[in-house]
Enzyme design. Structure first.
Site, PDB file in Angstrom:
ATOM      1  CB  ILE A  17      25.648  23.380  25.251  1.00 28.63           C
ATOM      2  CG1 ILE A  17      27.139  23.740  25.379  1.00 28.63           C
ATOM      3  CG2 ILE A  17      24.817  24.203  26.232  1.00 28.63           C
ATOM      4  CD1 ILE A  17      27.478  25.142  24.917  1.00 28.63           C
ATOM      5  CG  ASP A  36      19.797  17.643  17.349  1.00 30.25           C
ATOM      6  OD1 ASP A  36      20.478  18.104  18.287  1.00 30.25           O
ATOM      7  OD2 ASP A  36      20.267  17.434  16.213  1.00 30.25           O
ATOM      8  CG  ASP A  57      17.034  22.538   9.272  1.00 30.10           C
ATOM      9  OD1 ASP A  57      17.428  23.400  10.090  1.00 30.10           O
ATOM     10  OD2 ASP A  57      17.483  22.444   8.111  1.00 30.10           O
ATOM     11  CE1 TYR A 157      28.960  29.644  16.059  1.00 33.08           C
ATOM     12  CE2 TYR A 157      30.510  31.107  17.160  1.00 33.08           C
ATOM     13  CZ  TYR A 157      29.595  30.085  17.211  1.00 33.08           C
ATOM     14  OH  TYR A 157      29.302  29.490  18.418  1.00 33.08           O
ATOM     15  CE  LYS A 161      26.018  30.816  18.086  1.00 31.20           C
ATOM     16  NZ  LYS A 161      24.881  30.035  18.643  1.00 31.20           N
ATOM     17  CB  THR A 192      30.733  21.048  22.149  1.00 27.84           C
ATOM     18  OG1 THR A 192      31.199  22.016  21.192  1.00 27.84           O
ATOM     19  CG2 THR A 192      30.329  21.753  23.432  1.00 27.84           C
ATOM     20  CE1 TYR A 216      37.244  31.557  25.093  1.00 28.38           C
ATOM     21  CE2 TYR A 216      38.987  30.564  23.782  1.00 28.38           C
ATOM     22  CZ  TYR A 216      37.699  31.048  23.895  1.00 28.38           C
ATOM     23  OH  TYR A 216      36.870  31.032  22.809  1.00 28.38           O
TER      24      TYR A 216
END
Length: 256
Positions: A17, A36, A57, A157, A161, A192, A216
């Site tokens: 992305i 990055d 980082d 994760y 988020k 991705t 989904y």
């Protein structure tokens, strides 16, 4: 062009992305710098795009602060930040070690905080009267549908988020009066490298992909370019009355 005159920093800019956003921002007239931690990938991509690329980082606050300063110096101003860097680790609660938990939090939650904190003086200058951006400044954080809806084996994760969503809303509230908008995007099943690696690591990758897509409503993977279009809109003047939002680009996963 919709971002003419914008000066943007994009983390995670060497793939997925982040890279799709970089390409779109350039087409729409923005000046950009890519950050990055994958220096080997970043160098050739930055050269291909003709933009500065800074290896860093973002889990390291001091290195991140230095990278943001270098990005602002290269651009001459900074009025847009896109936090697209992130990692995914799929593990059961028993397999989620303290080290794994800290690794995910360090990149997905601490990292955007470090970037925003370092960028804030530049964003304030850009958004102030007579600053680089008469339309104000913008931060877009790439969260996830997993930050809204729990997923099996996604404790670290999902928590990272979910935390990023709350950070987004708190920053939006704190910075609104200064002309700085802060929003999040919650992607779903986006094709991705990170998602492909997650699926490929499963014992039966084909079955894992079917289970993945069954969540989904649209029943397909999205593309990084589709998410980049949402980032573009939130960064543009067309979203000037939008702040503190969590925009789903998720194929219907938040309610399916």
């Amino acid at each position: 062009m919709r971002l003419a005159g914008r000066h943007a920093l994009i983390t995670g800019g060497a793939s997925g992305i982040g890279l799709a956003t970089a390409r779109l921002f350039l087409r729409e007239g923005a000046r950009i710098v890519l950050l990055d931690r994958n220096a080997a990938a970043l160098g050739p991509l930055a050269a291909e795009l003709g933009v500065p690329g800074i290896p860093v980082d973002i889990a390291d606050p001091a290195a991140t602060a230095a990278a943001v300063e270098a990005a602002a110096a290269a651009l001459g101003a900074l009025d847009a930040v896109v936090n697209a860097a992130g990692i995914s680790r799929v593990a059961s609660p028993a397999e989620t070690t303290p080290a794994l938990w800290r690794e995910v939090m360090a990149v997905n939650l601490d990292g955007p905080f470090h970037v925003c904190r370092a960028a804030l003086p530049h964003l304030r200058r850009a958004a102030s009267p007579g600053g680089a951006s008469s339309a104000g400044a913008s931060i877009v954080n790439l969260a996830s549908a997993a930050g809204l809806v729990p997923r099996p084996h996604y404790a670290a994760y999902g928590a990272s988020k979910g935390g990023l969503l709350m950070l987004t809303r708190c920053l939006a509230l704190d910075l609104a009066a200064e002309g700085i908008r802060v929003n999040a995007i919650c992607p779903g099943a986006i094709r991705t490298p990170m998602v492909e690696e997650t699926i490929a690591a499963q014992p039966d990758a084909a079955a894992a992909e079917r289970r993945f897509l069954a969540r989904y409503a649209l029943g397909r993977f999205g593309t990084a370019e589709e998410v980049a279009q949402a980032v573009l809109w939130l960064t543009s003047d067309e979203a000037s009355y939008v702040t503190g939002s969590a925009l789903g680009v998720d194929g219907g996963s938040a309610w399916h």
